[in-house]
Motif scaffolding. Sequence first.
Motif, PDB file in Angstrom:
ATOM      1  N   PHE A   1      31.412  41.093  52.049  1.00  0.00           N
ATOM      2  CA  PHE A   1      32.761  41.238  52.596  1.00  0.00           C
ATOM      3  C   PHE A   1      33.619  40.008  52.278  1.00  0.00           C
ATOM      4  CE2 PHE A   1      30.995  38.758  56.040  1.00  0.00           C
ATOM      5  CZ  PHE A   1      32.069  38.093  56.606  1.00  0.00           C
ATOM      6  N   ILE A   2      33.014  38.859  52.136  1.00  0.00           N
ATOM      7  CA  ILE A   2      33.774  37.663  51.747  1.00  0.00           C
ATOM      8  C   ILE A   2      34.051  37.677  50.247  1.00  0.00           C
ATOM      9  CG2 ILE A   2      33.714  35.150  51.544  1.00  0.00           C
ATOM     10  CD1 ILE A   2      32.250  35.006  54.155  1.00  0.00           C
ATOM     11  N   VAL A   3      33.038  37.991  49.463  1.00  0.00           N
ATOM     12  CA  VAL A   3      33.209  38.020  48.005  1.00  0.00           C
ATOM     13  C   VAL A   3      34.288  39.028  47.618  1.00  0.00           C
ATOM     14  CG1 VAL A   3      32.087  38.524  45.808  1.00  0.00           C
ATOM     15  CG2 VAL A   3      30.827  37.289  47.592  1.00  0.00           C
ATOM     16  N   ASN A   4      34.226  40.213  48.195  1.00  0.00           N
ATOM     17  CA  ASN A   4      35.195  41.249  47.861  1.00  0.00           C
ATOM     18  C   ASN A   4      36.617  40.854  48.255  1.00  0.00           C
ATOM     19  OD1 ASN A   4      33.069  42.782  46.915  1.00  0.00           O
ATOM     20  ND2 ASN A   4      32.862  43.963  48.812  1.00  0.00           N
ATOM     21  N   GLN A   5      36.757  40.196  49.406  1.00  0.00           N
ATOM     22  CA  GLN A   5      38.084  39.787  49.865  1.00  0.00           C
ATOM     23  C   GLN A   5      38.645  38.645  49.012  1.00  0.00           C
ATOM     24  OE1 GLN A   5      39.791  41.421  51.895  1.00  0.00           O
ATOM     25  NE2 GLN A   5      41.301  40.137  52.934  1.00  0.00           N
ATOM     26  N   MET A   6      37.772  37.933  48.326  1.00  0.00           N
ATOM     27  CA  MET A   6      38.215  36.840  47.461  1.00  0.00           C
ATOM     28  C   MET A   6      38.579  37.334  46.056  1.00  0.00           C
ATOM     29  SD  MET A   6      38.487  33.920  48.970  1.00  0.00           S
ATOM     30  CE  MET A   6      39.288  34.937  50.224  1.00  0.00           C
TER      31      MET A   6
END
Length: 343
Positions: free
Chosen positions: A164-169
């Motif tokens: 969820f962090i990687v995708n939001q970045m």
Amino acid sequence: MFFSLAIDPIVFSIGSLPVHWYGLILGVGALAGLFLAIQEGKRFNIPQEFFMDMLLLGVPSAIIGARIYFVAFKWEDYKDNFVDVFKIWNGGIAIYGALIGAIICGIIYFRYKGYPFWRIVDICAPGLLAGQMIGRWGNFVNQEAYGGVVEESFLRDKLHLPDFIVNQMYIGDAFHHPTFLYESLWSLLGILLLMVLRRQKFVRAGEIFLSYFIWYSIGRFFIEALRTDSLAFKGNSGLASFLNGLWSPMKWLGFEQGYLDPAYGNIRSSQLLALLTIVAAILLIIVRRVTGQPKDHYSDPIVSTKAAAADAVVPESAAHTPQSAPQVRQPEPEKTPDELPKE
């Protein structure tokens, strides 16, 4: 092809009024800071209402200061759209501006309540870091305050970040440094450090608060250079080279500075301010120690001068209340011979 899984910045709506993640997260951060201050305040017998009122006054002051600071450096973007100055839910606040606003409010409020400034801000320091730690996740939701371009493998394999962090970045057409996360984790370490430091007997009044500035500014100096949206100005090239040289150890860890448009500026304002803050805080600790100004230790009792003065005043009604005089037994007069009983 990769499709961004950006989070909707609106949590829900109440009628036509949207509730943004950004504001909600900032609110949670403020409450977390309040909780830490109240818990530590109990140690000094400071009522929780004092900190609750402080929050009600301090949060608006911090938001106003943060927005003014940001808009001042971005005035070209706002001068023709003045209404946008008030749209803080779209992001665009600066933490250093928030601190300035909160400190000004604190000076006035603490004086009004009769509490010494340095003692109270020492108690609040970990709470400030808690608010910043949580508040940075508002930047995460808004996809702002991010760093330069990185490979997806750097986020997944080297940093081992969750999806969820990687995708939001994934912003625009590339992955970016999650600088919000770096600063959030740095703040968490700072909270633990300050909590340990304030239990040490050698710590004097004001030194926890100044240590907060030192710790936060060290992290901000190195993290700021990773960002691509830094507030900046055109300054001396020698100063710019000096700042870049201080930052160079980050290259040994595999980091590269985020792009900064030369037409916009060559010195990141928050990076320079962070360095000045570190130097000023260290000098202030030394000067206060040498001059003997901080007579109180952190662990010493905290007393409101107004509360102490109120306790010392004798109520007028009590001062004029007549008290019953003690009853003194009078000796009986001696009887004459004629008054003695006859047998």
